[in-house]
Design an enzyme around this catalytic site. Sequence first.
Site, PDB file in Angstrom:
ATOM      1  N   LYS A 131       0.869  -1.184   0.000  1.00 24.27           N
ATOM      2  CA  LYS A 131       0.000   0.000   0.000  1.00 24.27           C
ATOM      3  C   LYS A 131       0.899   1.224   0.000  1.00 24.27           C
ATOM      4  O   LYS A 131       2.032   1.168   0.473  1.00 24.27           O
ATOM      5  CB  LYS A 131      -0.872   0.019   1.260  1.00 24.27           C
ATOM      6  CG  LYS A 131      -2.125   0.842   1.107  1.00 24.27           C
ATOM      7  CD  LYS A 131      -3.254   0.013   0.517  1.00 24.27           C
ATOM      8  CE  LYS A 131      -4.462   0.856   0.210  1.00 24.27           C
ATOM      9  NZ  LYS A 131      -5.608   0.002  -0.153  1.00 24.27           N
ATOM     10  N   ASP A 171      -6.897   4.416  -4.450  1.00 25.56           N
ATOM     11  CA  ASP A 171      -7.571   4.255  -3.155  1.00 25.56           C
ATOM     12  C   ASP A 171      -8.205   5.630  -2.915  1.00 25.56           C
ATOM     13  O   ASP A 171      -8.395   6.393  -3.873  1.00 25.56           O
ATOM     14  CB  ASP A 171      -6.570   3.847  -2.059  1.00 25.56           C
ATOM     15  CG  ASP A 171      -7.246   3.301  -0.803  1.00 25.56           C
ATOM     16  OD1 ASP A 171      -7.625   2.118  -0.779  1.00 25.56           O
ATOM     17  OD2 ASP A 171      -7.420   4.074   0.178  1.00 25.56           O
TER      18      ASP A 171
HETATM   19  N1  GLU Z   1      -7.371   0.290  -2.900  1.00 23.25           N
HETATM   20  C1  GLU Z   1      -8.102  -0.890  -3.221  1.00 23.25           C
HETATM   21  C2  GLU Z   1      -8.121  -1.832  -2.042  1.00 23.25           C
HETATM   22  O1  GLU Z   1      -8.179  -1.369  -0.920  1.00 23.25           O
HETATM   23  C3  GLU Z   1      -7.655  -1.535  -4.536  1.00 23.25           C
HETATM   24  C4  GLU Z   1      -6.238  -1.911  -4.628  1.00 23.25           C
HETATM   25  C5  GLU Z   1      -5.798  -2.405  -5.998  1.00 23.25           C
HETATM   26  O2  GLU Z   1      -6.595  -2.483  -6.904  1.00 23.25           O
HETATM   27  O3  GLU Z   1      -4.605  -2.726  -6.112  1.00 23.25           O
HETATM   28  O4  GLU Z   1      -8.150  -3.031  -2.140  1.00 23.25           O
END
Ligand code: GLU
Length: 450
Positions: A131, A171
């Site tokens: 992340k 996100d």
């Molecule tokens: N931010 C999204 C999550 O919390 C998607 C992440 C992504 O597609 O890599 O899963």
Amino acid sequence: MSATIIVPALQDAYQGVLRRNPAESEFHQAVEEVLGCLGPVVERNPHYLAERVIERLCEPERQIIFRVPWTDDAGQVQINRGFRVEYSSVLGPYKGGLRFHPSVLLGTVKFLGFEQIFKNALTGMPIGGGKGGSDFDPKGRSDAEVMRFCQSFMTELYRHLGEYTDVPAGDIGVGGREIGYLFGQYKRITNRYEAGVLTGKGIAWGGSLARIEATGYGTVYFANEMAKQVGATLDGKDVVVSGSGNVAIYAMDKVTELGGKVLACSDSSGYVVDEDGIDLDLIRDIKERRRERIRVYAQERGGRSRFVEGRIWDVPAQVALPCATQNELDEDAAIAMVKAGTKLVAEGANMPCTPGAVSVFQEAGLLFGPGKAANAGGVATSALEMQQNASRDSWTFEHTDGRLHEIMRGIHERCVATAQEYGQPGDYVFGANVAGFTRVAEAMLAMGVI
Ligand code: GLU
């Protein structure tokens, strides 16, 4: 029941996390929830303790923090902090979104990265967990400012990325516009059209159909599977959806398609109730195009709608989908919801319910679907985008949405079966944590001390 860590070895591991990561309360909370479920798992598999799998998992593989200098429209230099926590690559390249929000600290990114490992594992796809993000606030910034920020952010981050290494996505605060600027800068610096390095791309340049809908749709597919377990459906149900960003919008869309009525949605300034059901086109116009506050909805819609400057959970509904942000639904709200007759809660956001709220729901016998299972549709469809990029192909909406639906059913089945196997039927928190953890732990053990 989950939350409390009873096994001494797990408690020691948790104390280690507290000691080494002071003042990162969201990270502590995410770790405590997972470790709280692992007692029966380490009892059956004592070698997980001997091999110190849990302590290893509590320590990210790599944490990157960097300066992001940029110039605003007034010519003033601005400095933000950028992060990427590359948490676990045991199942595939680090995969997870970027969050741009003033509240982002290292502990926020660590909590999100930790959740992402198990979420991604649960999807059954070959993706590790990571992340990233920044304390940059896109609110009120011009497109040109957002572009300069994204270019500066990528100028540092690009060296850590790659389709086999680390693949960010969006996100909170990072949508199609930001991914475009980030991808453009990556392509420029590396001189590579490496489509699989970022997901959530535009359809014309390597994106996947159904990716934008995927998190919201997936949450509703999951909620529908939960309802089916007790012989119910979403048809005719009143539904409250917090938030009004990408996840909330497509959750509302799917709820409406399945015959539910969305009574309310929100942003950080308050919520709107509409007894006739939220008009999604108007919400999208206000939030996605005009980027205005949600009170505008009631002003323009009129009729039986109103804006309230309070907490959305006071609106009675049988189904609640928290799709805004972490810890947005506390114990007090949960008690009110149980009293008002809420029967099903599925998390579209990451960790939106506090541990106290989750306990209230579980003790009241509500169906409760945790985010790492219920909102996994977004990242799962990102993995489908990577598949399309790797094969230089693009699939139809129907095919991709069909795969998403199948993946959500698979996650649901895995949660139910795992909870059943350990004698905790109906506990989706336990099922999700244990099923996700077991897949990661087995892969770690197979690869030696890494
Ligand atoms: N931010 C999204 C999550 O919390 C998607 C992440 C992504 O597609 O890599 O899963």
